[in-house]
Design a protein around this motif. Structure first.
Motif, short mmCIF file in Angstrom:
data_model
loop_
_atom_site.label_atom_id
_atom_site.label_comp_id
_atom_site.label_asym_id
_atom_site.label_seq_id
_atom_site.Cartn_x
_atom_site.Cartn_y
_atom_site.Cartn_z
N ASP A 27 -53.69 -10.81 -95.59
CA ASP A 27 -54.13 -12.15 -95.19
C ASP A 27 -55.43 -12.44 -95.92
OD1 ASP A 27 -55.36 -14.32 -93.77
OD2 ASP A 27 -54.10 -13.87 -92.04
N ARG A 29 -57.03 -15.44 -95.81
CA ARG A 29 -57.69 -16.61 -95.21
C ARG A 29 -59.08 -16.24 -94.68
NH1 ARG A 29 -54.03 -18.28 -90.61
NH2 ARG A 29 -54.10 -16.03 -90.33
N TYR A 34 -57.98 -16.24 -89.54
CA TYR A 34 -57.32 -14.99 -89.15
C TYR A 34 -57.39 -14.80 -87.64
CZ TYR A 34 -56.25 -9.98 -89.03
OH TYR A 34 -55.69 -8.76 -88.75
N HIS A 38 -52.43 -14.51 -86.83
CA HIS A 38 -52.05 -13.88 -88.09
C HIS A 38 -50.75 -13.10 -87.92
CE1 HIS A 38 -54.62 -11.01 -85.90
NE2 HIS A 38 -53.77 -10.11 -86.37
N HIS A 44 -56.70 -7.88 -93.34
CA HIS A 44 -57.46 -9.10 -93.59
C HIS A 44 -58.60 -8.86 -94.57
CE1 HIS A 44 -60.57 -12.20 -92.34
NE2 HIS A 44 -59.60 -12.87 -92.92
N ILE A 94 -48.64 -18.94 -94.34
CA ILE A 94 -48.32 -18.09 -93.19
C ILE A 94 -46.99 -18.47 -92.54
CG2 ILE A 94 -49.80 -19.46 -91.65
CD1 ILE A 94 -50.34 -16.84 -90.07
#
Length: 102
Positions: A27, A29, A34, A38, A44, A94
């Motif tokens: 991820d 972002r 997050y 998520h 992350h 996502i």
């Protein structure tokens, strides 16, 4: 091959293949995005930090499926990862990736 694919690599078409290879879902972002929700077990690393954390990704020794909100940041992340010798694809946004993962 479309311009989007030329710039950012293949889209989510290979997600199942990458999952079978034991890919890590990444991820890219922001922290607040997050924390707002998520994909389960996603690693992350915000895209802004990715360049400084390439060795951390390399140590995983696994292919990467990057995602963000829309697919743009994950496209940039995928390009960066590939340029550093990491097997990576752009998982897109996502919502789209969650549908692909079932």
């Amino acid at each position: 091959m479309g311009i989007f694919n030329a710039l950012f690599g293949k889209s989510t078409d290979n997600v199942a293949e990458y999952i079978e290879k034991g890919a890590v879902i990444l991820d890219v972002r922001t922290k607040s995005e997050y924390q707002g929700g998520h994909i389960k077990n996603a690693k992350h690393i915000p895209v802004q930090e990715l360049g400084n954390r390439i060795n951390e990704i390399k140590k995983l020794n696994k292919p990467i499926i990057a995602y963000c909100a829309s697919g743009m940041r994950s496209g940039s992340a995928t390009s960066l990862l590939k340029s550093n010798g990491i097997d990576a694809i752009n998982g897109g946004g996502i919502g789209s990736l969650q549908r692909k993962l079932g």
